[in-house]
Design an enzyme around this catalytic site. Structure first.
Site, mmCIF file in Angstrom:
data_model
loop_
_atom_site.group_PDB
_atom_site.id
_atom_site.type_symbol
_atom_site.label_atom_id
_atom_site.label_comp_id
_atom_site.label_asym_id
_atom_site.label_seq_id
_atom_site.Cartn_x
_atom_site.Cartn_y
_atom_site.Cartn_z
ATOM 1 N N SER A 233 -9.548 1.775 3.221
ATOM 2 C CA SER A 233 -8.673 2.535 2.336
ATOM 3 C C SER A 233 -7.646 1.682 1.606
ATOM 4 C CB SER A 233 -7.940 3.610 3.141
ATOM 5 O OG SER A 233 -7.058 3.003 4.078
ATOM 6 N N LYS B 292 0.856 -1.183 0.000
ATOM 7 C CA LYS B 292 0.000 0.000 0.000
ATOM 8 C C LYS B 292 0.898 1.241 0.000
ATOM 9 C CE LYS B 292 -3.803 2.024 2.755
ATOM 10 N NZ LYS B 292 -4.612 1.855 3.987
ATOM 11 N N SER C 11 -9.615 -0.413 7.489
ATOM 12 C CA SER C 11 -9.066 -0.200 6.142
ATOM 13 C C SER C 11 -8.419 -1.419 5.509
ATOM 14 C CB SER C 11 -8.058 0.957 6.162
ATOM 15 O OG SER C 11 -8.740 2.193 6.090
#
Lengths: 489, 491
Positions: free
Chosen positions: B155, B80, B179
């Protein structure tokens, strides 16, 4: 004592002192804490640069030195303490917040005793807490007209201790004495180098006036940017006069921050109360709270050296020194260590004190050297002083030898021997010189016998000159008295 | 059939037996990304050179010592974009970090690199991990591989989609309020939110420091357990990381759920569950009971306050954590500004997206004098109560199960106009972050063709139990290897 004329107003002053700690590394990373002289931004890492993703790690040495200071200042050490974030934007603050301590500092509620004008004063210490220093800015030109500023983060993250004093000081002179005593303590316990010019020790002051006898505090002004003892004194005196004039004319003061201008020798308003910063303190989530154990506190306490006031008292009682000499010999740890080493080698304390504070200090002052850094160490000085005590060398010769040794680094006792400067105590040898002196100074001899005591000095001086200062003064005197008997004497 | 469909153990076997090479595996992953990602939008940047270089090194290691090479050696991973990677641009999905190339790597990256993983690149996410749909990324949309008109979840949307579409074997995400678990549920993969302190946060661009945890997203529970075992453990660079054994993740993986007490929080069923989601959840309960688990109702009474507390605490920390993005060293700068204040305002207004600005504003307000006690302090008290709720519940049960989210993946744009509706997406996941406990989302079934996850929450450092429950369900549900339509290249 204040230089201000008698006034219906009483000054109320409290100091906030920031001291960089003498740790090896920064407070939250492993960069060097000693950043002076390094190329800009070379003493940095992701942590002190505040790069995204980096995290602080507590430097235990910073905690220890703060505890040390807190204990030296008689503070309480709560068991639970934590770091907080003080949030504000400024280009010298890479993270946009300073890691500091807000409501649970490392220590609370101590005091500092100091002397001013022969009086002993006790001022309260509100708290001693730990935070990190900021970077430095170099403005192109003056700050008001510069078109850019350069940021140097070498200093960012250096451990910075804040010592907040109670508003217990009543004059600029007291403030100065408090600061000087505090500085001395910090140097003694090895937490700070006391260098105000280079900013490793900084001082802000809060000052207000109130009618003499009143309890309530007046409107407070904070003064910043004082970077010497002299500027602390001058700024507070200036501010005292300014505030008194406003109040005398029936005016009102406003709560504000003012900066001391060294150039103009006055304080200048920087920020009003309305513009006061909103710091949005909250607990630093990247650092777990700290539990300080009693054992840890006692360990730090046990490691505290003798503090200046105690050492001064001990020097008076143990070495029978006058207060003034004890004060001077304990001014810095280096002074008292040197003295005690000389005494430990068997020199009479009074003689050691006289020589260290007299001739040796004079030579050091001229050379701008602390005594522990000069080329005559405690052992060579002790040897020389013992020669004086043993009548192997006269004081006059010793002075010259000491000066020579100070320059060259040679051993003073060895100089006495190699140059044949040893004291002459042979009565026969001295008698020859005395007789010669009497023959050459017949008038002085008769003057003395006629009752003029001072004439004897001229005769002693003549013998000393003949012996190049090496004649034993006691024997010279003894012989002269025998040779020149006074009627009824 | 692609190699990327195989679990790590199978790939490991094939790599060791020289059926395939790490370079071949990397090439296949890179080819898939090139072909499929223009539609999916999982990657912000692919790093083929780094991947092939690492793969070549991994091949040498596998040749020299096939038995001794770590199980993750040669396995393609991706990170990420909130995880710092030395020498590779890391933007956190924000304009203000465009061009930021970290001079250092996160601890998790260092640990995986040392084991010989093959880094494919950086994955899209909501800006600074703030969002539940990836629609807050400053750079691109990430589409759900099960339905391109739907969100991937957020996210860590890119991290979930890269695994779901078999572009990477495993990815790392970060979980502050759900997330990792939410996009795992929406995209049909396993996502682990470790106990707070289990994984080092050093090198994770902070969203909310007291809530953030890095965790793996993977096709299977075992893959996730393998990666968590590799990245977990105390780190001297993160003072909030904890010392705790990690051997149970794999050691107890197949211990089953027989006799395990599973709590079902009644408050979690009162949040307006989608009927399809409820049906999958009930089916999961039956499966686990069928395997010998004992379910019982538990109560987490502060659930309704957790969301509010979260949206005070997280923004408060955001307002401080993002203060370093001041335009002086990062972002588009402040050309034309005439005062320092103007410079900050310009840099931050242009550099941050709307949601980030909203949260910075919220947090600044909550920490201001006069409001601190009413908001931040009160929220912290609620946080303590939330943790106490879990403590009480875990005194009665070994783990807690619930749907991961009230709904399956929603449509792109459906909630962007309504921040509160978007925030409510995390209502079942964020209490675990407030309490600092462990959790997993594991694929449990489908509702109208969209994946639905089961959330398993374990006590503090209770990952082993979460893995056991998740593994049992995975084995029983037999859906982990189902491919989403967008994982298949158009003919």
């Amino acid at each position: 004592m204040s230089t201000i004329a008698p006034s219906p107003w009483e000054a109320v002053i409290g100091l906030e002192v920031h001291a960089q700690l003498l740790t090896r590394s920064k407070m939250f990373c492993s960069c060097r804490a000693d950043y002076l002289g390094l190329p800009p931004n070379s003493n940095t890492c992701p942590v002190c640069l505040g790069l995204p993703g980096s995290l602080p790690v507590i430097n235990e040495a910073g905690i220890r030195l703060t505890l040390r200071t807190a204990l030296a200042l008689n503070c309480e050490i709560p068991q639970f303490t934590k770091f907080d974030r003080k949030n504000y934007f400024y280009p010298d603050l890479p993270k946009g917040y300073q890691i500091s301590q807000y409501d649970l500092p490392l220590s609370l509620g101590g005091w500092l005793d100091f002397e001013v004008g022969g009086r002993s004063v006790r001022a309260g210490i509100t708290r001693v807490h730990l935070e990190e220093d900021t970077g430095t800015l170099h403005h192109a030109g003056e700050i008001h007209n510069s078109t850019f500023s350069l940021v140097d983060l070498n200093r960012a993250g250096v451990p910075l201790m804040e010592i907040v004093g109670e508003p217990d000081l009543r004059s600029p002179a007291e403030a100065r004495a408090y600061l000087a005593t505090l500085r001395q303590v910090l140097i003694y316990i090895g937490v700070n180098d006391g260098n105000m010019e280079e900013g490793s020790l900084r001082c802000d002051a809060n000052i207000s006036l109130r009618p003499v006898g009143a309890e309530a505090l007046g409107v407070k002004v904070e003064i910043k940017n004082m970077n010497s003892f002299r500027s602390v004194l001058r700024a507070l005196e200036y501010e005292l006069t300014r505030q008194r004039e406003v109040l005398d004319e029936g005016g009102r003061l406003s709560q504000e921050t003012r900066g001391w201008s060294e150039l103009e020798q006055r304080t200048v308003s920087q920020r009003s109360k309305e513009e006061a910063q909103e710091y949005r303190y909250f607990p630093e989530p990247d650092l777990p709270p700290l539990v300080i154990s009693r054992a840890q506190v006692e360990e730090v306490r046990a490691g505290l050296p003798e503090l200046p006031a105690a050492r001064r008292a001990r020097f008076q009682s143990q070495y029978r020194l006058a207060d003034e000499q004890a004060l001077l010999l304990t001014a810095r740890p280096g002074d008292s260590q040197y003295f005690e080493e000389v005494v430990a080698l068997g020199v009479t304390p009074q003689l050691a004190a006289n020589w260290q504070l007299g001739d040796l200090q004079g030579l050091c002052n001229t050379a701008n050297l602390p005594v522990e850094k000069c080329r005559v160490g405690p052992a060579p000085l002790a040897d020389l002083l013992k020669m004086i005590e043993g009548h192997e060398v006269t004081a006059n010769v010793a002075k010259e030898v000491l000066a020579q040794a100070f320059e060259t680094g040679e051993d003073p006792a060895e100089l006495v021997r190699s140059q044949g400067l040893g004291q002459v105590s042979d009565t026969g040898e001295i008698a020859v010189m005395v007789d010669q002196a009497l023959a050459q100074n017949a008038k002085a001899a008769s003057d003395y016998q006629a009752g003029n005591d001072r004439a004897l000095g001229a005769l002693v001086g003549a013998v000393m000159k003949m012996s190049q200062g090496r004649a034993n003064a006691d024997i010279v005197n003894q012989l002269l008295h025998t040779r020149l008997p006074r009627p009824g004497g | 059939m692609t190699l990327l469909e195989e679990p790590i153990r199978e790939l490991g076997r094939r790599l060791r037996e020289r059926e395939i090479s790490a370079v071949e595996l990397a090439e296949e992953a890179l080819a898939r990304a090139k072909e499929l990602d223009p539609t999916l939008g999982a990657f912000l940047r692919v790093t083929p050179e780094l991947a092939l270089e690492a793969a070549a090194v991994a091949d040498l290691r596998l040749q020299e010592d096939p038995a001794g090479a770590p199980i993750l050696c040669g396995i393609p991973v991706a990170y990420k974009d909130v995880v710092c990677t030395e020498g590779v641009e890391t933007t956190a999905g924000s304009q203000i970090l465009r061009g930021f190339v970290p001079p250092y790597s996160a601890t998790v990256v260092d640990r995986l690199s040392a084991l010989g993983v093959v880094p494919l690149g950086k994955l899209n996410c909501d800006e600074f991990a703030m969002g539940s749909s990836n629609e807050n990324s400053a750079y691109q949309l990430t589409r759900n591989p099960w339905d391109p008109e739907r969100v991937a979840g957020g996210s860590s949307g890119g991290s979930a989609v890269a695994v779901a579409a078999r572009l990477a074997c495993v990815t790392l995400g970060s979980d502050t309020g759900g997330s990792i678990r939410l996009p795992a549920s929406f995209s049909g993969v396993v996502g682990v939110k470790p106990t707070y302190g289990r994984v080092s946060r050093y090198g994770l661009i902070a969203f909310a420091s007291s809530l953030d945890q890095i965790g793996p997203l993977a096709k299977t529970v075992e893959d996730a357990a393998l990666v968590l075992t590799a990245i977990a453990g105390q780190d001297p660079r993160d003072s909030t990381s904890v010392v705790a054994p990690v051997d149970g993740f794999l050691g107890e993986l197949r211990a089953g759920v027989k006799g395990l007490r599973l709590g079902i929080p009644k408050e979690y069923l009162e949040v307006g569950l989608d009927p399809g989601v409820r049906a999958v959840f009930e089916q999961s309960i039956r499966m686990l009971e069928g395997l010998g688990a004992v379910t019982q109702e538990v109560s987490l009474p502060t659930t309704e306050y957790a969301l509010s507390a979260y949206y005070v605490i997280a923004p408060a920390e955001v307002s401080s954590n993002l203060a370093r993005m001041d335009g002086v060293r990062f972002g588009p700068g402040f050309a034309g500004a005439t005062t320092l204040k103007e410079a900050y305002e310009q840099a931050r207004h242009e550099g941050f997206g709307e949601e980030v600005r909203r949260r910075v504003t919220l947090g600044t307000y909550a920490l201001s004098s006069g409001y601190y006690d009413a908001y931040y302090l009160r929220a912290q008290k609620v946080r303590t109560l939330v943790a106490q709720d879990f403590d009480l519940a875990f005194a009665q049960v070994d783990a807690i199960i619930s749907p991961t989210a009230p709904t399956a993946a929603f449509r792109l744009g459906e909630r962007t106009a309504d921040p509160l509706a978007m925030y409510a997406t995390d209502v079942l996941t964020l209490p675990a972050n407030l309490a600092g406990i462990s959790g997993i989302s594991v694929p449990a079934g489908f509702a109208a063709g969209l994946p639905v996850g089961l959330q398993v929450l374990g006590p503090y450092l209770g990952e082993s139990t979460c893995f056991r429950v998740a593994q049992s369900l995975e084995t029983e549900a037999r859906i982990w290897d189902r491919l989403p339509p967008l994982a298949v290249a158009p003919a």
